[in-house]
Design a protein around this motif. Structure first.
Motif, PDB file in Angstrom:
ATOM      1  N   THR A  80       0.819  -1.226   0.000  1.00 25.33           N
ATOM      2  CA  THR A  80       0.000   0.000   0.000  1.00 25.33           C
ATOM      3  C   THR A  80       0.846   1.266   0.000  1.00 25.33           C
ATOM      4  O   THR A  80       0.347   2.347  -0.313  1.00 25.33           O
ATOM      5  N   ASP A  81       2.120   1.174   0.352  1.00 24.69           N
ATOM      6  CA  ASP A  81       2.988   2.352   0.366  1.00 24.69           C
ATOM      7  C   ASP A  81       3.513   2.645  -1.036  1.00 24.69           C
ATOM      8  O   ASP A  81       3.663   1.736  -1.870  1.00 24.69           O
ATOM      9  N   SER A  82       3.827   3.906  -1.281  1.00 30.05           N
ATOM     10  CA  SER A  82       4.513   4.264  -2.525  1.00 30.05           C
ATOM     11  C   SER A  82       5.917   3.680  -2.508  1.00 30.05           C
ATOM     12  O   SER A  82       6.572   3.644  -1.466  1.00 30.05           O
ATOM     13  N   LEU A  83       6.359   3.215  -3.668  1.00 30.84           N
ATOM     14  CA  LEU A  83       7.675   2.582  -3.774  1.00 30.84           C
ATOM     15  C   LEU A  83       8.663   3.521  -4.447  1.00 30.84           C
ATOM     16  O   LEU A  83       8.317   4.236  -5.398  1.00 30.84           O
ATOM     17  N   LYS A  84       9.898   3.488  -3.972  1.00 32.40           N
ATOM     18  CA  LYS A  84      10.971   4.287  -4.554  1.00 32.40           C
ATOM     19  C   LYS A  84      12.215   3.425  -4.689  1.00 32.40           C
ATOM     20  O   LYS A  84      12.523   2.621  -3.805  1.00 32.40           O
ATOM     21  N   ARG A  85      12.907   3.595  -5.801  1.00 32.04           N
ATOM     22  CA  ARG A  85      14.219   2.974  -5.970  1.00 32.04           C
ATOM     23  C   ARG A  85      15.257   4.080  -5.862  1.00 32.04           C
ATOM     24  O   ARG A  85      15.089   5.156  -6.449  1.00 32.04           O
ATOM     25  N   ALA A  86      16.292   3.815  -5.072  1.00 30.65           N
ATOM     26  CA  ALA A  86      17.274   4.884  -4.818  1.00 30.65           C
ATOM     27  C   ALA A  86      18.690   4.360  -4.987  1.00 30.65           C
ATOM     28  O   ALA A  86      18.962   3.165  -4.826  1.00 30.65           O
ATOM     29  N   GLU A  87      19.581   5.301  -5.305  1.00 35.79           N
ATOM     30  CA  GLU A  87      21.021   5.056  -5.315  1.00 35.79           C
ATOM     31  C   GLU A  87      21.678   6.205  -4.575  1.00 35.79           C
ATOM     32  O   GLU A  87      21.381   7.385  -4.857  1.00 35.79           O
ATOM     33  N   ASP A  88      22.525   5.868  -3.591  1.00 34.60           N
ATOM     34  CA  ASP A  88      23.192   6.903  -2.787  1.00 34.60           C
ATOM     35  C   ASP A  88      22.182   7.881  -2.197  1.00 34.60           C
ATOM     36  O   ASP A  88      22.385   9.113  -2.221  1.00 34.60           O
ATOM     37  N   SER A  89      21.077   7.328  -1.701  1.00 41.27           N
ATOM     38  CA  SER A  89      20.018   8.111  -1.045  1.00 41.27           C
ATOM     39  C   SER A  89      19.256   9.019  -1.992  1.00 41.27           C
ATOM     40  O   SER A  89      18.435   9.834  -1.565  1.00 41.27           O
TER      41      SER A  89
END
Length: 380
Positions: A133-142
């Motif tokens: 149910t949460d929004s998803l984020k992909r990150a690199e180095d924050s």
């Protein structure tokens, strides 16, 4: 459907501040909540897989629990599961269902177990899961570099359900140098279609110390109940007396239908009274010959089992023995330890005291001994 359970209880507790499988949740170890759920659902056998250095502790903690077998774990979760599967092969049929569960998900219910078993009637494998149910984020180095869609994504939970032969063969084919995050991953790699049964938010995993408070919020509210009990027996010829579960050498004994342990009788009445369950005579009538000379610890154990069956917990107990003799102080610590053992609680929840009536009354004249007890319990 005949089914067995494997509970993996191998956490090191690096993030939760201790081995969470043994930490208390509402008064009993985290692991015991899952064991009780599987037992209530009718599991034929419950395999509990623990680290080798926890074997003695597990044996002591679970010694009175039916249908439980303790198995040493492996270096990884996958190896621990395989040890559990190997143990099941000794007693179960290859076509029996096996539900594999993490001890760190203690709020399992019979309803979720039955839902999995129902799906397994038509599917080769099924797991509990909840939608993301949460929004998803992909990150690199924050730094966020992508925002994947959550459509069709689920968070896997346990138990995960299979036929014993299917999941054992799937693990046998799994490459040893690849880490498996769960059994569904292993089964899928072996070509087994895994289906989803909707789980529950309350089945979230205990990872951090603050997660205990989160799980307690999912549990039914508890009400506090106080109970009190009183018992007295007269002295008669004998060589020893039973008090609070401990035999004390004495020139007299207490006379009664059972072993006349006034301390345990008073405490049993206090616990039964706190739950509105009558008194000791209702459950163990003195007119029934089978209780002649019976050890009173079984009366107290029965009262405790009734409380636990209601989802209750014993918070603390306080027993006062009223007599001129024998002297209680030399035996008080043994009594505390014995009562704590019968109640399955820590010794610091048990108080044993003694007093006299300054030579007044039947106890002062040494005609008999009396005991009174108070307890605090919680019930849903």
């Amino acid at each position: 459907m005949t089914f067995n359970a494997i509970i993996v209880a191998g956490g090191s507790g690096q993030r939760s501040g201790g081995k969470k499988q043994w930490m208390p949740l509402r008064g009993k170890p985290v692991l015991c909540w899952s064991i009780e759920a599987f037992a209530d659902a009718g599991a034929s056998e419950i395999i509990v897989v623990v680290p080798r250095d926890d074997l003695d502790h597990a044996t002591l903690t679970l010694q009175s629990v039916d249908r439980v077998r303790i198995v040493p774990g492996g270096a990884t979760r996958a190896l621990s599961v395989q040890n559990g599967l190997n143990a099941l092969h000794e007693t179960a049929s290859p076509l029996d269902a096996v539900l594999i569960h993490d001890a760190a998900r203690p709020l399992l219910t019979v309803e979720r177990i039955e839902a999995l078993l129902s799906r397994l009637e038509t599917a080769r494998a099924a797991i509990l899961a909840v939608p993301v149910t949460d929004s998803l984020k992909r990150a690199e180095d924050s730094r966020i570099i992508d925002a994947p869609s959550r459509a069709g994504l689920w968070r896997a939970q346990t138990p995960q359900a299979f036929r014993l032969k299917d999941i054992a063969d799937a693990y046998a084919a799994w490459p040893g140098d690849v880490e498996a995050t769960d059994e569904a991953m292993v089964a899928a790699a072996a070509g087994i279609q895994v289906e989803i049964v909707e789980g529950a938010q309350r089945l979230q995993k205990l990872t951090y110390s603050e997660d205990f408070a989160v799980l307690e919020a999912f549990m039914p509210a508890q009400q506090m109940r106080i109970g009190q009990g009183f018992d007295a027996h007269r002295w008669g010829p004998g060589e020893s007396v039973w008090l609070c579960g401990v035999e004390i050498t004495h020139e007299q004994t207490l006379i009664g239908h059972s072993d006349a342990d006034a301390g345990l009788h008073a405490l049993t009445d206090a616990i039964l009274g706190a739950a509105g369950l009558g008194d000791i005579g209702d459950h163990f009538p003195p007119t029934d010959p089978q209780w002649k000379g019976a050890a009173s610890d079984q009366f107290l154990k029965h009262a405790v089992e009734l409380i636990r069956a209601k989802g209750g917990e014993i918070i603390n107990v306080d027993v006062t023995l009223i007599c001129e003799r024998p002297k209680i102080k030399p035996h008080r610590e043994s009594m505390r330890q014995r009562v704590a053992e019968i109640l399955s609680v820590e010794a610091d929840r048990v108080s044993i005291k003694a007093t006299t009536t300054e030579k007044m009354g039947f106890t002062g004249r040494e005609e008999g001994l009396a005991a009174q007890a108070v307890c605090l319990i919680t019930l849903p």
